[in-house]
Design a protein around this motif. Structure first.
Motif, PDB file in Angstrom:
ATOM      1  N   ALA A  98       0.991  -1.007  -0.147  1.00  0.00           N
ATOM      2  CA  ALA A  98      -0.222   0.032  -0.128  1.00  0.00           C
ATOM      3  C   ALA A  98       0.877   0.857   0.056  1.00  0.00           C
ATOM      4  CB  ALA A  98      -0.937   0.045   1.391  1.00  0.00           C
ATOM      5  N   GLY A  99       1.013   2.308  -1.094  1.00  0.00           N
ATOM      6  CA  GLY A  99       1.362   3.542  -0.889  1.00  0.00           C
ATOM      7  C   GLY A  99       0.588   4.638  -0.586  1.00  0.00           C
ATOM      8  N   TRP A 100       0.209   5.564  -0.221  1.00  0.00           N
ATOM      9  CA  TRP A 100      -0.274   6.811  -0.389  1.00  0.00           C
ATOM     10  C   TRP A 100      -0.231   7.412  -1.707  1.00  0.00           C
ATOM     11  CZ3 TRP A 100      -0.836  12.134  -0.582  1.00  0.00           C
ATOM     12  CH2 TRP A 100      -2.672  12.826  -0.651  1.00  0.00           C
ATOM     13  N   ASP A 101      -1.538   7.735  -2.434  1.00  0.00           N
ATOM     14  CA  ASP A 101      -1.474   8.816  -3.337  1.00  0.00           C
ATOM     15  C   ASP A 101      -0.777   8.259  -4.558  1.00  0.00           C
ATOM     16  OD1 ASP A 101      -2.143  12.335  -3.837  1.00  0.00           O
ATOM     17  OD2 ASP A 101      -3.704   9.794  -5.068  1.00  0.00           O
ATOM     18  N   LEU A 102      -0.856   6.683  -4.950  1.00  0.00           N
ATOM     19  CA  LEU A 102       0.222   6.526  -5.913  1.00  0.00           C
ATOM     20  C   LEU A 102      -0.201   6.164  -7.664  1.00  0.00           C
ATOM     21  CD1 LEU A 102       2.996   3.791  -3.948  1.00  0.00           C
ATOM     22  CD2 LEU A 102       3.162   6.133  -4.507  1.00  0.00           C
ATOM     23  N   TYR A 103       0.317   6.297  -8.536  1.00  0.00           N
ATOM     24  CA  TYR A 103       0.122   6.265  -9.773  1.00  0.00           C
ATOM     25  C   TYR A 103       0.403   4.670  -9.570  1.00  0.00           C
ATOM     26  CZ  TYR A 103      -0.576  11.192 -10.855  1.00  0.00           C
ATOM     27  OH  TYR A 103      -1.467  11.669 -10.940  1.00  0.00           O
ATOM     28  N   CYS A 104       0.230   3.814 -10.814  1.00  0.00           N
ATOM     29  CA  CYS A 104       0.300   2.920 -10.913  1.00  0.00           C
ATOM     30  C   CYS A 104       1.526   2.192 -12.061  1.00  0.00           C
ATOM     31  CB  CYS A 104      -1.319   2.078 -10.875  1.00  0.00           C
ATOM     32  SG  CYS A 104      -2.202   1.741 -10.101  1.00  0.00           S
ATOM     33  N   SER A 105       2.394   2.602 -11.348  1.00  0.00           N
ATOM     34  CA  SER A 105       3.475   2.108 -12.125  1.00  0.00           C
ATOM     35  C   SER A 105       4.566   1.390 -12.311  1.00  0.00           C
ATOM     36  CB  SER A 105       4.111   3.356 -12.046  1.00  0.00           C
ATOM     37  OG  SER A 105       5.228   2.801 -10.805  1.00  0.00           O
ATOM     38  N   GLY A 106       4.219   0.136 -11.813  1.00  0.00           N
ATOM     39  CA  GLY A 106       4.329  -0.745 -12.045  1.00  0.00           C
ATOM     40  C   GLY A 106       6.016  -1.170 -11.167  1.00  0.00           C
ATOM     41  N   GLY A 107       6.563   0.136 -10.419  1.00  0.00           N
ATOM     42  CA  GLY A 107       7.678  -0.184  -9.545  1.00  0.00           C
ATOM     43  C   GLY A 107       7.236  -0.431  -8.487  1.00  0.00           C
ATOM     44  N   SER A 108       8.253  -0.227  -7.980  1.00  0.00           N
ATOM     45  CA  SER A 108       7.872  -0.549  -5.802  1.00  0.00           C
ATOM     46  C   SER A 108       7.894   1.244  -4.774  1.00  0.00           C
ATOM     47  CB  SER A 108       8.514  -1.432  -5.031  1.00  0.00           C
ATOM     48  OG  SER A 108      10.230  -2.122  -5.410  1.00  0.00           O
ATOM     49  N   ALA A 109       8.505   2.362  -5.835  1.00  0.00           N
ATOM     50  CA  ALA A 109       9.510   3.085  -4.439  1.00  0.00           C
ATOM     51  C   ALA A 109       7.787   3.699  -4.877  1.00  0.00           C
ATOM     52  CB  ALA A 109       9.458   3.766  -5.748  1.00  0.00           C
ATOM     53  N   GLY A 110       7.658   4.148  -3.225  1.00  0.00           N
ATOM     54  CA  GLY A 110       6.679   4.511  -2.230  1.00  0.00           C
ATOM     55  C   GLY A 110       5.476   3.943  -1.827  1.00  0.00           C
ATOM     56  N   TYR A 111       5.917   2.418  -1.854  1.00  0.00           N
ATOM     57  CA  TYR A 111       4.637   1.624  -0.547  1.00  0.00           C
ATOM     58  C   TYR A 111       5.476   1.407   0.087  1.00  0.00           C
ATOM     59  CZ  TYR A 111       2.309   0.736  -5.232  1.00  0.00           C
ATOM     60  OH  TYR A 111       1.917   0.585  -6.330  1.00  0.00           O
ATOM     61  N   ASP A 112       5.184   2.113   1.338  1.00  0.00           N
ATOM     62  CA  ASP A 112       5.300   2.178   2.792  1.00  0.00           C
ATOM     63  C   ASP A 112       5.236   0.691   3.750  1.00  0.00           C
ATOM     64  OD1 ASP A 112       4.461   5.483   2.570  1.00  0.00           O
ATOM     65  OD2 ASP A 112       6.017   4.285   2.186  1.00  0.00           O
ATOM     66  N   TYR A 113       3.612   0.183   3.185  1.00  0.00           N
ATOM     67  CA  TYR A 113       3.698  -1.081   3.815  1.00  0.00           C
ATOM     68  C   TYR A 113       3.017  -2.496   3.087  1.00  0.00           C
ATOM     69  CZ  TYR A 113       1.481   2.862   6.472  1.00  0.00           C
ATOM     70  OH  TYR A 113       2.033   3.992   7.462  1.00  0.00           O
ATOM     71  N   TRP A 114       3.617  -3.253   3.445  1.00  0.00           N
ATOM     72  CA  TRP A 114       3.820  -4.886   2.746  1.00  0.00           C
ATOM     73  C   TRP A 114       3.203  -5.601   3.842  1.00  0.00           C
ATOM     74  CZ3 TRP A 114       6.071  -5.403  -1.937  1.00  0.00           C
ATOM     75  CH2 TRP A 114       6.473  -3.943  -2.736  1.00  0.00           C
ATOM     76  N   GLY A 115       3.072  -6.290   3.257  1.00  0.00           N
ATOM     77  CA  GLY A 115       2.140  -7.936   3.897  1.00  0.00           C
ATOM     78  C   GLY A 115       3.228  -9.176   3.932  1.00  0.00           C
ATOM     79  N   GLN A 116       3.189 -10.228   4.748  1.00  0.00           N
ATOM     80  CA  GLN A 116       4.218 -10.896   4.732  1.00  0.00           C
ATOM     81  C   GLN A 116       4.311 -11.768   3.186  1.00  0.00           C
ATOM     82  OE1 GLN A 116       1.163 -10.941   5.648  1.00  0.00           O
ATOM     83  NE2 GLN A 116       0.769 -13.506   5.200  1.00  0.00           N
ATOM     84  N   GLY A 117       3.470 -11.626   2.313  1.00  0.00           N
ATOM     85  CA  GLY A 117       3.268 -12.813   1.753  1.00  0.00           C
ATOM     86  C   GLY A 117       2.602 -14.028   1.753  1.00  0.00           C
ATOM     87  N   THR A 118       2.189 -14.331   0.377  1.00  0.00           N
ATOM     88  CA  THR A 118       1.616 -15.935   0.257  1.00  0.00           C
ATOM     89  C   THR A 118       2.612 -16.681  -0.592  1.00  0.00           C
ATOM     90  OG1 THR A 118      -0.946 -17.385   0.530  1.00  0.00           O
ATOM     91  CG2 THR A 118      -0.535 -14.924  -0.598  1.00  0.00           C
ATOM     92  N   GLN A 119       2.471 -18.115  -0.980  1.00  0.00           N
ATOM     93  CA  GLN A 119       2.687 -18.794  -1.839  1.00  0.00           C
ATOM     94  C   GLN A 119       1.277 -19.060  -2.436  1.00  0.00           C
ATOM     95  OE1 GLN A 119       6.753 -19.499  -2.068  1.00  0.00           O
ATOM     96  NE2 GLN A 119       5.542 -19.973  -3.854  1.00  0.00           N
ATOM     97  N   VAL A 120       2.473 -18.766  -4.323  1.00  0.00           N
ATOM     98  CA  VAL A 120       1.091 -19.632  -5.437  1.00  0.00           C
ATOM     99  C   VAL A 120       2.030 -20.723  -5.931  1.00  0.00           C
ATOM    100  CG1 VAL A 120       0.242 -19.198  -7.266  1.00  0.00           C
ATOM    101  CG2 VAL A 120       0.006 -17.773  -5.483  1.00  0.00           C
ATOM    102  N   THR A 121       1.799 -21.489  -6.231  1.00  0.00           N
ATOM    103  CA  THR A 121       2.655 -22.463  -6.409  1.00  0.00           C
ATOM    104  C   THR A 121       1.526 -23.392  -8.063  1.00  0.00           C
ATOM    105  OG1 THR A 121       3.954 -22.923  -4.541  1.00  0.00           O
ATOM    106  CG2 THR A 121       3.820 -24.645  -6.470  1.00  0.00           C
ATOM    107  N   VAL A 122       1.982 -23.292  -9.145  1.00  0.00           N
ATOM    108  CA  VAL A 122       1.418 -23.853 -10.072  1.00  0.00           C
ATOM    109  C   VAL A 122       2.280 -24.797 -10.733  1.00  0.00           C
ATOM    110  CG1 VAL A 122       0.493 -23.214 -12.310  1.00  0.00           C
ATOM    111  CG2 VAL A 122       0.196 -21.072 -10.982  1.00  0.00           C
ATOM    112  N   SER A 123       1.530 -25.963 -10.859  1.00  0.00           N
ATOM    113  CA  SER A 123       2.440 -27.402 -11.206  1.00  0.00           C
ATOM    114  C   SER A 123       1.150 -28.061 -11.239  1.00  0.00           C
ATOM    115  CB  SER A 123       2.906 -27.922  -9.859  1.00  0.00           C
ATOM    116  OG  SER A 123       3.559 -29.126 -10.455  1.00  0.00           O
ATOM    117  N   SER A 124       1.560 -29.076 -12.343  1.00  0.00           N
ATOM    118  CA  SER A 124       0.560 -30.315 -12.110  1.00  0.00           C
ATOM    119  C   SER A 124       1.301 -31.914 -11.795  1.00  0.00           C
ATOM    120  CB  SER A 124       0.926 -30.800 -13.572  1.00  0.00           C
ATOM    121  OG  SER A 124       2.155 -31.052 -14.402  1.00  0.00           O
TER     122      SER A 124
END
Length: 124
Positions: A98-124
């Protein structure tokens, strides 16, 4: 202070679907631009999908366009990422940020808050 928690990851077969959720506490999430990032082993972190706070506009990486959808649920204070037609190359740890009042640029600059992550695995 904004606190983010991701959920919904798991193991899925190619062509399958998953729905990730980013739940927030401490502040209304709709005041922030939210981006889902992912990082696979040995690869750089990639901005996948973004939803902007001001107008609700969205943006997606070319690699997921037409397959991933990002949306807000303001009643639940969450942002969701619906992932369809999953491919093995979508396997990664997915983070919401989460970042306050950012444009969607694809970069990570300005994002002050992050979650811990969740694993996604796509496999047969």
């Amino acid at each position: 202070q904004l606190h983010l928690v991701e959920s919904g990851g798991g193991l899925v077969q190619p062509g399958g679907s998953l729905r990730l959720s980013c739940a927030a506490s401490g502040s209304p999430l709709d005041t922030y631009t939210i981006t889902w990032f992912r990082q696979a082993p040995g690869k750089e972190r990639e901005g996948v999908s973004c939803i902007r706070n001001r107008d609700g506009s969205t943006a997606h990486a070319n690699s997921v366009k037409g397959r991933f959808t990002i949306s807000r649920d303001n009643d639940k204070n969450t942002v969701n990422l619906q992932m369809n037609s999953l491919k093995p190359e979508d396997s990664a740890i997915y983070y919401c940020a989460a970042g306050w009042d950012l444009y969607c640029s694809g970069g990570s600059a300005g994002y002050d808050y992050w979650g811990q992550g969740t694993q996604v695995t796509v496999s047969s």
